[in-house]
Design a protein around this motif. Sequence first.
Motif, mmCIF file in Angstrom:
data_model
loop_
_atom_site.group_PDB
_atom_site.id
_atom_site.type_symbol
_atom_site.label_atom_id
_atom_site.label_comp_id
_atom_site.label_asym_id
_atom_site.label_seq_id
_atom_site.Cartn_x
_atom_site.Cartn_y
_atom_site.Cartn_z
ATOM 1 N N ILE A 191 0.850 -1.190 0.000
ATOM 2 C CA ILE A 191 0.000 0.000 0.000
ATOM 3 C C ILE A 191 0.888 1.243 0.000
ATOM 4 C CG2 ILE A 191 -0.232 -0.104 2.528
ATOM 5 C CD1 ILE A 191 -3.019 1.289 2.164
ATOM 6 N N ILE A 192 0.535 2.201 -0.872
ATOM 7 C CA ILE A 192 1.216 3.498 -0.863
ATOM 8 C C ILE A 192 0.186 4.506 -0.389
ATOM 9 C CG2 ILE A 192 2.507 5.189 -2.224
ATOM 10 C CD1 ILE A 192 3.128 2.911 -4.205
ATOM 11 N N GLY A 193 0.345 4.917 0.862
ATOM 12 C CA GLY A 193 -0.642 5.804 1.483
ATOM 13 C C GLY A 193 -0.399 7.258 1.128
ATOM 14 N N GLY A 194 -1.315 8.112 1.583
ATOM 15 C CA GLY A 194 -1.133 9.552 1.412
ATOM 16 C C GLY A 194 -0.298 10.106 2.554
ATOM 17 N N ILE A 225 4.040 -1.364 3.724
ATOM 18 C CA ILE A 225 3.286 -0.129 3.957
ATOM 19 C C ILE A 225 4.201 1.078 3.813
ATOM 20 C CG2 ILE A 225 1.911 1.163 5.648
ATOM 21 C CD1 ILE A 225 1.086 -1.543 6.859
ATOM 22 N N LEU A 226 3.999 1.865 2.744
ATOM 23 C CA LEU A 226 4.822 3.060 2.529
ATOM 24 C C LEU A 226 3.903 4.275 2.385
ATOM 25 C CD1 LEU A 226 7.406 1.719 -0.104
ATOM 26 C CD2 LEU A 226 7.719 1.978 2.370
ATOM 27 N N ALA A 227 4.459 5.449 2.656
ATOM 28 C CA ALA A 227 3.657 6.667 2.513
ATOM 29 C C ALA A 227 4.115 7.467 1.303
ATOM 30 C CB ALA A 227 3.775 7.528 3.767
ATOM 31 N N GLY A 228 3.167 8.026 0.566
ATOM 32 C CA GLY A 228 3.480 8.937 -0.540
ATOM 33 C C GLY A 228 2.940 10.315 -0.207
ATOM 34 N N ASP A 229 2.882 11.183 -1.207
ATOM 35 C CA ASP A 229 2.380 12.540 -0.953
ATOM 36 C C ASP A 229 1.226 12.889 -1.893
ATOM 37 O OD1 ASP A 229 3.562 12.887 -3.384
ATOM 38 O OD2 ASP A 229 5.107 14.279 -2.687
ATOM 39 N N PHE A 230 0.578 11.875 -2.444
ATOM 40 C CA PHE A 230 -0.555 12.053 -3.366
ATOM 41 C C PHE A 230 -0.134 12.584 -4.732
ATOM 42 C CE2 PHE A 230 -4.076 12.311 0.106
ATOM 43 C CZ PHE A 230 -4.255 10.948 0.040
ATOM 44 N N GLU A 231 1.169 12.740 -4.988
ATOM 45 C CA GLU A 231 1.628 13.128 -6.321
ATOM 46 C C GLU A 231 2.137 11.896 -7.048
ATOM 47 O OE1 GLU A 231 1.326 16.132 -7.642
ATOM 48 O OE2 GLU A 231 0.599 17.075 -5.789
ATOM 49 N N ARG A 232 2.057 11.936 -8.385
ATOM 50 C CA ARG A 232 2.453 10.789 -9.188
ATOM 51 C C ARG A 232 3.858 10.298 -8.870
ATOM 52 N NH1 ARG A 232 5.720 10.321 -13.607
ATOM 53 N NH2 ARG A 232 5.233 8.747 -15.174
ATOM 54 N N ASP A 233 4.807 11.225 -8.743
ATOM 55 C CA ASP A 233 6.194 10.802 -8.592
ATOM 56 C C ASP A 233 6.433 10.001 -7.324
ATOM 57 O OD1 ASP A 233 6.703 11.889 -10.968
ATOM 58 O OD2 ASP A 233 7.816 13.636 -10.232
#
Lengths: 338, 338
Positions: free
Chosen positions: B187-190, B220-228
Amino acid sequence: MADAQVTAQERSTLSRIAADADVSTSTVSKVLNGRAGVSEATRARVEDLLHQHGYQRRGLRDPAALIELVFANFSTVWALEILRGVQTAAAARGLGVVVTESGDHRAPGPEWMDGVLQRNPIGVVLVLSGVTRSQRQQLQARGIPVVIVDPAGNPAPGVASVGSANWNGGLSATRHLLQLGHRRIGIIGGPVDMICSRARLAGYRSALEEAGVPVCEELILAGDFERDSGLRQAQRLLALPDPPTAIFACNDLMALGVYEAARLAGLTIPDDLSVIGYDDLNVAEWTGPPLTTVRQPLLEMGRQAAQMVLSLDETGPAPRVDLATDLIIRQSTGPAPS
Amino acid sequence: MADAQVTAQERSTLSRIAADADVSTSTVSKVLNGRAGVSEATRARVEDLLHQHGYQRRGLRDPAALIELVFANFSTVWALEILRGVQTAAAARGLGVVVTESGDHRAPGPEWMDGVLQRNPIGVVLVLSGVTRSQRQQLQARGIPVVIVDPAGNPAPGVASVGSANWNGGLSATRHLLQLGHRRIGIIGGPVDMICSRARLAGYRSALEEAGVPVCEELILAGDFERDSGLRQAQRLLALPDPPTAIFACNDLMALGVYEAARLAGLTIPDDLSVIGYDDLNVAEWTGPPLTTVRQPLLEMGRQAAQMVLSLDETGPAPRVDLATDLIIRQSTGPAPS
């Protein structure tokens, strides 16, 4: 308070119109200000007379600090860029932007017109939409100027408009593919009845002629600016006995359809097939591989339209401004396979 | 004309405020109506007194037939869907929608507030943006209600808001992957500080627990809601010794990044890797293969917010409505590789 600003001359014009229409001056004033309590027939009679008398002034009220912005539809991010441009220009002058989606490319509906007459904005900006003759007359009678943002290149005669240089865009996209060594270049154009489609296609033809590459009619297909038509037409091009090594899709959505056709055919972009789009929607950057495309300056077009509507001299000829496009080279175009 | 509507009681409140602030009642009225010609210090003093006296009424004027709609930013089609919803509800009541992009998630700027006080709208709808304490007081003093469209799940306390059911969305996305036989689900979270991110992640954990599948923290990793960030985090997941067979990206833009990671790694979606997104932006449909995703009812959220702002009872507790999400199954999810 606002009534005090009506000059003696205007008062006499309005009295004459009231007499000719056989109504009271307060009815004429109701029509001018878009208020209720006037029958459709009376309203139409008064509007006609206002037009005949060349009545034109800022209504009987000061204009509100608003610009009206109408989109035929909001379906892509396209609309947001233009909205952002209009809003930036409006905010710089302390104006609010009232936004409407009309759902109709010909003209916004009568409810919109009622709202506009009540709101009494400084000006109206229409995106990919026209106005009816009667709407134009009503706006003119109140001195509310209209500007059309018209990237399609088909503005109504006599209406100020802002567009972009479609022929140049088609030319630069095709030149880019020629410089990469492509000689069989397919094109999926927009709807043939739109001037912008014809201009982009003409730019494509000119680039080929300039490079001494023959134009093959079998490589020229028309789409409808939706993704699925890009997919369908790309499949037709790829099924040719001598398929193209590059495809110019005349908007980004159709380019996404070309991507899908390539994926389904097991072709890698750009190694097996180069693809170039048109518009530079933000999805162009997000696709894999990121799409080479012709950028339309949508934000700038919105800003320009707002500035134009605020400074329009309605006694002069209607201005038309075409803004330049840019070629944005990303990763979907590469050398022709040898 | 509007002055006639000021009641005797209000007049006396306003006189008292004027006396306390040591200004004329016309200065108080200027502050209420957002007019120029009042110093910042005086304005602040008068606003404070208005608030202390619990002054609340529709200013000194009738409200204009307008709803104010403010977006922190317009960056995706997201904004268009909400705008469309607000506009539909407003048009049904003959209201115009004034749209502003503030560029700030905390609150719109002071120029916006000046514009609002002058325009005197029926209500304010904010999207992914708050208001400052002083802005709330100013709006309250004029009886202008505020509703926040807040899919992020972090509304300011005491402000009415509309959101969607994030936990349920995370649950249904993960259940779908489990039903397809996946056991290693990344999962790539916000952003971790957004409630919506935490709720979707909690839904993911609950689905795994329900199915008796252990939760692996490395997945479980977090992203920033941007594509990259989707691209980067997917590359980390795919580089694990035992990589996931499915990835749940907590928004569609990050899912596009996962697509790009798969393409760069030579993996086919869904044969080698299943991908599910969140939002159902229209790009979800356009990607190859079309993206399975959790649809946020953005249009409906906009409509609901507009209706709420028109019917808000400001004496009661601030309502919060969460609308349901839908799982939209397309072609990016398939059976786990055996």
